[in-house]
Enzyme design. Structure first.
Site, PDB file in Angstrom:
ATOM      1  N   ASP A  88       5.443  17.820  30.243  1.00 38.46           N
ATOM      2  CA  ASP A  88       6.345  18.616  29.414  1.00 38.46           C
ATOM      3  C   ASP A  88       7.768  18.105  29.589  1.00 38.46           C
ATOM      4  O   ASP A  88       8.218  17.848  30.718  1.00 38.46           O
ATOM      5  CB  ASP A  88       6.279  20.089  29.824  1.00 38.46           C
ATOM      6  CG  ASP A  88       5.964  21.001  28.663  1.00 38.46           C
ATOM      7  OD1 ASP A  88       6.727  20.964  27.687  1.00 38.46           O
ATOM      8  OD2 ASP A  88       4.963  21.735  28.730  1.00 38.46           O
ATOM      9  N   ASP A 103       9.487  20.116  24.452  1.00 40.60           N
ATOM     10  CA  ASP A 103       9.743  21.533  24.240  1.00 40.60           C
ATOM     11  C   ASP A 103      10.881  21.729  23.234  1.00 40.60           C
ATOM     12  O   ASP A 103      11.874  20.996  23.251  1.00 40.60           O
ATOM     13  CB  ASP A 103      10.125  22.157  25.595  1.00 40.60           C
ATOM     14  CG  ASP A 103      10.213  23.652  25.569  1.00 40.60           C
ATOM     15  OD1 ASP A 103       9.210  24.295  25.221  1.00 40.60           O
ATOM     16  OD2 ASP A 103      11.283  24.188  25.922  1.00 40.60           O
ATOM     17  N   GLU A 115       7.264  20.301  19.872  1.00 39.90           N
ATOM     18  CA  GLU A 115       7.128  21.701  19.495  1.00 39.90           C
ATOM     19  C   GLU A 115       8.180  21.991  18.429  1.00 39.90           C
ATOM     20  O   GLU A 115       9.380  21.905  18.698  1.00 39.90           O
ATOM     21  CB  GLU A 115       7.349  22.597  20.712  1.00 39.90           C
ATOM     22  CG  GLU A 115       7.250  24.078  20.397  1.00 39.90           C
ATOM     23  CD  GLU A 115       7.720  24.948  21.557  1.00 39.90           C
ATOM     24  OE1 GLU A 115       7.190  26.065  21.688  1.00 39.90           O
ATOM     25  OE2 GLU A 115       8.612  24.520  22.311  1.00 39.90           O
ATOM     26  N   HIS A 135      -0.051  27.696  26.239  1.00 48.13           N
ATOM     27  CA  HIS A 135       0.527  28.576  27.257  1.00 48.13           C
ATOM     28  C   HIS A 135       1.396  29.687  26.669  1.00 48.13           C
ATOM     29  O   HIS A 135       1.794  30.610  27.385  1.00 48.13           O
ATOM     30  CB  HIS A 135       1.370  27.744  28.218  1.00 48.13           C
ATOM     31  CG  HIS A 135       2.537  27.090  27.560  1.00 48.13           C
ATOM     32  ND1 HIS A 135       2.405  26.060  26.650  1.00 48.13           N
ATOM     33  CD2 HIS A 135       3.868  27.331  27.644  1.00 48.13           C
ATOM     34  CE1 HIS A 135       3.594  25.692  26.217  1.00 48.13           C
ATOM     35  NE2 HIS A 135       4.500  26.453  26.794  1.00 48.13           N
ATOM     36  N   ASP A 136       1.726  29.592  25.378  1.00 52.35           N
ATOM     37  CA  ASP A 136       2.564  30.596  24.720  1.00 52.35           C
ATOM     38  C   ASP A 136       1.776  31.526  23.812  1.00 52.35           C
ATOM     39  O   ASP A 136       2.365  32.283  23.032  1.00 52.35           O
ATOM     40  CB  ASP A 136       3.650  29.906  23.882  1.00 52.35           C
ATOM     41  CG  ASP A 136       4.800  29.385  24.733  1.00 52.35           C
ATOM     42  OD1 ASP A 136       5.015  29.916  25.840  1.00 52.35           O
ATOM     43  OD2 ASP A 136       5.484  28.444  24.293  1.00 52.35           O
TER      44      ASP A 136
END
Length: 581
Positions: A101, A208, A265, A342-343
């Site tokens: 990430d 991200d 993202e 994960h979100d």
């Protein structure tokens, strides 16, 4: 098979790992890097091509590692830099690539850069972050520079008493935004956050909030869209700003030196032309993006928890799939196929059924076929392959650790004076949509603590109550299990990459709005997918509506397959060769 010049990542399946929740190797109740290493053979057995590891960098963990205090060191409970090097080596030895990430819109407030920035107004690093003076009304009351709302609620500005200015934080107040306008800041980001790990053999990054680095010039007020709060949604002002593509091209020059791939993202970007501007190959910015149309189905608009559980239709899903698949249809761009990360909450609880064992398994298999049949690169989130589900409705709100969940619940409590009905509605929405559900410890076996850690150890998040029924060990040697089904569907996808990963998508409209049907077409094959998203039987007309005369069943989740009906959460994939030859 695809031409030899197709990049590896276009036909790949990538497995996402949340370090805190995957496997605890030392009995402290927190997952770690050595725990991941201990499960690499299992990951390899899934048939995936790479792993993506969520942030493991040193961090005070106000947002589970997305608040980085040092890009070049590891959060001590997770391990050391040497452990991460061993992880990279262990993956490469098994033919797996590794993605990390990349969190570079902001840092932790404990990062050395920010400590220096806030040390004084004249600090050499003052301009590495976004500082602004206060505004004062006629009464002399101090106010933030604008009305932007943080993604986690409240003002996006925090007052710094020592230097008498505000700093911008689009997320937690402990996550100050970096100032990308400063070229020295960008150079430091590239060296510390990217090249430090690329030199160790890293294969790429999930980036991200990849479209938030360039903000609107002058940081103007956001339009008033919610009269109940002074803080307004400003996503149109901090996403897709005027210098975003310039920054990404500059970043890409660094990445290309290492042959690294990127997946960005991309929130708050709905227009196809805007999406393609990031992933069109000729612009050399991002290899692919995460578009959230499908996972956002059933969520509230502002905020996302302002929603009623399962308030969606198959028409909503169909429209979302069409928007996502348009990214790759006849373009030189690339996208992704995913239902969990994960979100998000767990897909079976949101789009399938976790009420009974039978419907849980059938809907899990149906959703596996659904996401695997979409064009783009396939992403599978840890626990998705065994059908992990949302936390039980009986769990109290205190079990939810995520800052977003807690902030929303506390906001409702404050705004309504603790109204029981409002709090019950908020709790129901969080139980259905909360990020915490994807962060519960991985369920490896039926022993206490689910094999995530030793028996008797207090885990950082509670283990799900159903660990004895849903776990890796229970499914590994069962050829009919959901885990076995996932392995098979990943293998099928790899066997037919032209029509799965690269096929041209088109919806197959029918009279039954409870059935999702579409086709994927390549120059050699036609794939037809049909899915029943309900608990009831649905009529199916294979010949008239779907144009199937002599199809070959490629995958299904029931043993038999009547031609005129789909049973609860039944799905089928049909394949025809030489469709266009």
């Amino acid at each position: 098979m695809p031409p030899p010049w197709v990049p590896w990542w276009k036909n790949a399946a990538i497995y996402q790992i949340y370090p805190a929740s995957y496997k605890d190797s030392n009995g402290d109740g927190v997952g770690d890097i050595q725990g991941i290493i201990s499960r690499l053979d299992y990951i390899k057995s899934l048939g995936v091509d790479a792993i993506w590891v969520c942030p493991f960098y040193d961090s005070p963990q106000h947002d589970m590692g997305y608040d980085v205090a040092d890009y070049e060191s590891v959060y001590p409970p997770y391990g050391t830099v040497a452990d991460v090097e061993a992880l990279i080596a262990g993956c490469h030895a098994r033919g797996l690539r590794v993605l990390f990430d990349l969190v570079i819109n902001h840092t932790s407030y404990l990062h050395t850069w920010f400590k220096e920035s806030r040390a004084s107004n004249n600090s050499p690093k003052r301009d590495w972050y976004i500082w602004r003076p206060a505004k004062y009304d006629k009464a002399g009351t101090r106010h933030p520079p604008n009305n932007w709302r943080s993604c986690f609620g409240g003002s996006a500005w925090e007052w710094d008493e020592s230097t008498q200015e505000y700093y911008l934080h689009l997320f937690c107040k402990e996550q100050p935004d970096l100032n990308w306008e400063n070229s020295a800041t960008r150079a430091a980001i590239y060296e510390s956050a990217m090249e430090f790990w690329l030199r160790k053999g890293l294969d790429g990054f999930r980036i991200d909030t990849v479209n938030m680095y360039s903000k609107a010039p002058g940081l103007p007020d956001a339009p008033l869209t919610n009269s109940q709060t002074p803080w307004q949604d400003a996503s149109t002002l901090y996403c897709n700003g005027p210098r975003m593509h310039e920054y990404l091209r500059e970043m890409s020059e660094v990445l290309e030196r290492y042959g690294a791939m990127t997946v960005g993202e991309l929130p708050n970007t709905s227009a196809l032309a805007d999406v393609l501007s990031y992933v069109t190959a000729k612009e050399r910015q991002l290899n692919m993006i995460f578009q959230f149309d499908i996972v956002n189905v059933g969520m509230g608009l502002d905020p996302r928890y302002d929603a009623i559980p399962r308030d969606w239709t198959v028409h909503d899903i169909r429209q979302a799939v069409q928007r996502v698949q348009a990214i790759t249809n006849g373009t030189d761009g690339w996208s992704t196929a995913f239902l969990e990360n994960h979100d998000t909450a767990r897909a079976i609880s949101r789009f399938g059924c976790d009420e009974t064992s039978e419907l849980w398994e059938q809907s899990g298999k149906m959703l596996a076929m659904f996401v695997a049949s979409l064009s783009g690169t396939l992403y599978v989130y840890q626990g998705q392959e065994i059908g992990m589900v949302n936390a039980p409705v009986t769990w109290p709100i205190s079990e939810y650790k995520d800052v977003e969940s807690q902030n929303y619940y506390n906001q409702v409590q404050q705004e309504t004076g603790g109204d029981p009905l409002a709090l019950s509605r908020a709790k129901a929405a969080i139980q259905h949509l909360g990020r915490d559900h994807g962060r519960l410890p991985m369920q490896w076996n039926g022993t206490p603590n689910a094999g995530f850690t030793e028996e008797g150890v207090a885990t950082w998040m509670s283990v799900h109550d159903d660990y004895e029924k849903i776990n890796v060990e229970r499914q590994t040697f069962n050829s009919d299990s959901l885990l076995s089904f996932w392995k098979a569907i990943v293998g099928i996808r790899k066997k037919h990459p032209r029509v799965f990963a690269h096929g041209v998508f088109a919806p197959l409209e029918g009279d039954n709005e409870s059935v999702l049907a579409y086709e994927k077409v390549s120059t050699e094959q036609r794939l037809v997918a049909v899915f029943n998203f309900t608990k009831e039987k649905q009529a199916l007309d294979l010949v008239t509506r779907l144009g199937l005369k002599k199809p070959v069943t490629l995958a299904k989740n029931y043993a038999d397959e009547p031609v005129d009906v789909l049973r609860p959460f039944e799905g089928r994939l049909y394949l025809m060769s030489h469709y266009l030859s």
